[in-house]
Write an enzyme that holds these catalytic residues in place. Structure first.
Site: not given
Length: 324
Positions: A199-200
């Protein structure tokens, strides 16, 4: 008694942010751990963040802390030391620096939440601290070239659209809660395969790996520090960055450029574009991708209908000003 919340209008704070010349850093960090008194914890954080002119969004819950903030560059070392000494659980906390120095936040918001990331998990025996294996850029790149390893993107569909690892599986959704329900069903065939989740910044994929392990998956990995951590580590070690496109961020910047490739398209004309905007007609405010030509043609609106309504609204406002 100190005021422990913002009392200036967001419009004014945004104006101040754009006129500010002091260099800032955008940072993100999170940590899953038990917080007994969330109100006291929140208030102590607010007082100190306010003192260091920190802006941004911080969530505090009994399961931990999640923060995306902007801090004056001159205070970075002081803030880092403060966090390390604030709570033994935050000692040597991993802090991600953004990939650019553009302006991100204009208000300080520290909120108490039920969870630092909304996951919809209600199972009493679920242990969020039983997580997958952390991997860094060298191993990530190696596993990307291994056809037997499955990469899963644990971000929302609009994040995936403008940037992702090649061949990474998109779990189509608009919320993380929805993704966690889907990923177990979609990946049921791969319980004994190597799975890499990302994810980020790491907070969602970390919990996702816990959820996969809880549901019987055997070999689960995740990027240390998420996409941001991966890019920093690859650049630091002179390794190729294999992420394609941009990384979506939830602040004024909307995205951070990672590679020169444009892998998404304008919603209106279908031409290559990776620029997200919100429809200018405030009653719509749709988040969508729009190219420069369509931005001019549609006045930064998502459709002709919204453009007409926006123009009508602006005309009425102008007429009111003239009448006064």
């Amino acid at each position: 008694m100190s005021i422990l919340h913002n009392i200036v209008s967001k419009k004014e704070l945004k104006r101040r942010m754009f006129f500010e010349t002091e260099p800032r850093l955008t940072l993100s960090f999170y940590k899953y751990f038990f917080i007994k008194n969330t109100q006291e914890y929140r208030d102590r954080l607010y007082k100190n963040f306010y003192k260091y002119n920190v802006l941004g969004r911080i969530y505090v819950a009994s399961e931990g802390i999640n923060a995306q903030i902007s801090v004056p560059k001159k205070y970075y070392s002081i803030l880092k030391k403060f966090l390390y000494n604030f709570d033994i659980e935050l000692n040597n906390l991993r802090i991600n620096k953004s990939l650019d120095n553009e302006k991100s936040f204009w208000v300080l918001c520290v909120k108490i939440k039920k969870k630092i990331v909304q996951d919809g998990i209600k199972e009493h025996f679920f242990n969020p601290n039983n997580v997958g294996i952390y991997i860094q850029s060298e191993q990530v790149n190696s596993m990307l070239h291994d056809k037997k390893t499955i990469f899963i993107d644990m971000r929302n569909s609009y994040e995936y659209a403008i940037g992702h690892f090649e061949n990474a599986i998109e779990i189509k959704s608009i919320t993380f809660r929805e993704q966690l329900k889907k990923v177990i069903q979609l990946m049921a065939y791969a319980k004994n395969k190597k799975i890499v989740m990302y994810c980020t910044g790491g907070i969602r994929c970390e919990k996702a790996t816990s959820w996969m392990l809880f549901n019987g998956f055997k070999h689960v990995y995740h990027l240390e520090g998420g996409i941001i951590g991966y890019v920093h580590d690859a650049r630091k070690n002179g390794l190729p960055v294999l992420f394609k496109g941009k990384s979506f961020v939830f602040d004024n910047r909307m995205s951070e450029k990672i590679s020169d490739e444009v892998i998404s398209y304008c919603k209106q004309c279908g031409k290559s574009s990776d620029v997200y905007i919100n429809c200018k007609y405030s009653s719509c405010h749709l988040l969508f991708i729009q190219c420069e030509n369509c931005s001019v043609k549609f006045h930064s609106c998502c459709s002709l209908e919204c453009m007409k309504k926006y123009n009508f609204y602006m005309l009425n406002n102008d007429l009111k000003k003239i009448s006064y």
